[in-house]
Design a protein around this motif. Structure first.
Motif, PDB file in Angstrom:
ATOM      1  N   ALA A 253       0.856  -1.247   0.062  1.00 31.74           N
ATOM      2  CA  ALA A 253       0.165  -0.090  -0.001  1.00 31.74           C
ATOM      3  C   ALA A 253       1.033   1.318  -0.133  1.00 31.74           C
ATOM      4  O   ALA A 253       1.078   1.918   0.988  1.00 31.74           O
ATOM      5  CB  ALA A 253      -0.914   0.068   1.245  1.00 31.74           C
TER       6      ALA A 253
ATOM      7  N   LYS B 173      -1.783   4.783  -2.653  1.00 36.26           N
ATOM      8  CA  LYS B 173      -2.410   4.090  -3.941  1.00 36.26           C
ATOM      9  C   LYS B 173      -3.628   2.950  -3.587  1.00 36.26           C
ATOM     10  O   LYS B 173      -4.474   2.893  -4.535  1.00 36.26           O
ATOM     11  CB  LYS B 173      -1.184   3.114  -4.653  1.00 36.26           C
ATOM     12  CG  LYS B 173      -0.028   4.023  -4.889  1.00 36.26           C
ATOM     13  CD  LYS B 173       0.902   3.561  -5.648  1.00 36.26           C
ATOM     14  CE  LYS B 173       2.071   4.131  -6.186  1.00 36.26           C
ATOM     15  NZ  LYS B 173       2.353   5.389  -6.122  1.00 36.26           N
ATOM     16  N   SER B 174      -3.805   2.541  -2.385  1.00 36.71           N
ATOM     17  CA  SER B 174      -4.996   1.876  -2.105  1.00 36.71           C
ATOM     18  C   SER B 174      -5.145   2.348  -0.760  1.00 36.71           C
ATOM     19  O   SER B 174      -4.735   3.077  -0.032  1.00 36.71           O
ATOM     20  CB  SER B 174      -4.619   0.280  -1.955  1.00 36.71           C
ATOM     21  OG  SER B 174      -3.636   0.150  -0.977  1.00 36.71           O
ATOM     22  N   ASP B 175      -6.796   2.171  -0.309  1.00 32.82           N
ATOM     23  CA  ASP B 175      -7.308   2.609   1.122  1.00 32.82           C
ATOM     24  C   ASP B 175      -6.300   2.239   2.005  1.00 32.82           C
ATOM     25  O   ASP B 175      -5.834   0.912   2.144  1.00 32.82           O
ATOM     26  CB  ASP B 175      -8.493   1.900   1.270  1.00 32.82           C
ATOM     27  CG  ASP B 175      -9.577   2.520   0.729  1.00 32.82           C
ATOM     28  OD1 ASP B 175      -9.385   3.849   0.080  1.00 32.82           O
ATOM     29  OD2 ASP B 175     -10.674   1.879   0.450  1.00 32.82           O
ATOM     30  N   SER B 176      -5.690   2.671   3.047  1.00 29.81           N
ATOM     31  CA  SER B 176      -5.016   2.659   4.205  1.00 29.81           C
ATOM     32  C   SER B 176      -5.081   3.824   5.070  1.00 29.81           C
ATOM     33  O   SER B 176      -5.915   4.615   4.857  1.00 29.81           O
ATOM     34  CB  SER B 176      -3.367   2.555   3.611  1.00 29.81           C
ATOM     35  OG  SER B 176      -3.151   3.774   2.950  1.00 29.81           O
TER      36      SER B 176
ATOM     37  N   ALA C 156      -7.855   5.944  -1.255  1.00 33.71           N
ATOM     38  CA  ALA C 156      -6.971   5.501  -2.484  1.00 33.71           C
ATOM     39  C   ALA C 156      -7.200   6.701  -3.392  1.00 33.71           C
ATOM     40  O   ALA C 156      -8.435   7.218  -3.688  1.00 33.71           O
ATOM     41  CB  ALA C 156      -7.694   4.073  -3.032  1.00 33.71           C
TER      42      ALA C 156
END
Length: 158
Positions: free
Chosen positions: A26, A54-57, A94
């Motif tokens: 991530a 770049k992705s849900d975190s 994201a």
């Protein structure tokens, strides 16, 4: 391959594999990192940064060698009073830019070990957690910046 080199090759392959999986996991783009410079008696300051995952975190932890305590904080108006409080994390949807800035979410560096001079590089370790609860650390350097010059220095001289 000689027997003496096999453990080294295995360790190197394992390390490269861990680095590849951590960076592909991530990844968060970090930009515009800076810390407010301090003066001698000051024991706390703020750090600010822009994050784009770049992705849900989620940003879940911050560390720095210059401070005994580093926390994620939020400032917001409650009625007519500005309140600041520590939060347990900050969601990073994201693809969306999340800005930690003065007067909003920011990083508090407390129990400073020494004053932070303008131009100094301050190390920060940001810890991100993905949906799968795996954590990844990203180390950065943030430039210490002086507060704006006093208004008197900006006045026109006639």
């Amino acid at each position: 391959m000689s027997t003496s080199l096999r453990p080294l090759a295995l360790a190197l392959a394992t390390t490269l594999g861990l680095l590849a999986s951590a960076s592909s996991w991530a990844q968060v783009d970090i930009s515009q990192a800076w810390v407010r410079a301090t003066v001698a008696p000051q024991k706390a300051t703020g750090a600010f940064v822009q994050l784009k995952a770049k992705s849900d975190s989620r940003l879940v932890e911050v560390r720095s060698s210059v401070a005994g305590v580093a926390e994620i904080h939020e400032m917001k108006m409650e009625g007519s009073t500005m309140k600041m409080r520590a939060v347990d994390g900050l969601d990073l949807p994201a693809g969306q830019l999340v800005e930690l800035k003065p007067g909003s979410f920011h990083i508090m560096l407390m129990d400073l070990k020494k004053p932070l001079a303008a131009g100094e590089a301050v190390d920060l370790t940001l810890v991100f957690e993905g949906r799968d609860k795996k954590r990844v650390e990203q180390e950065i350097k943030a430039e210490a910046r002086a507060m704006g010059k006093p208004a008197a220095e900006h006045a026109h001289k006639h």
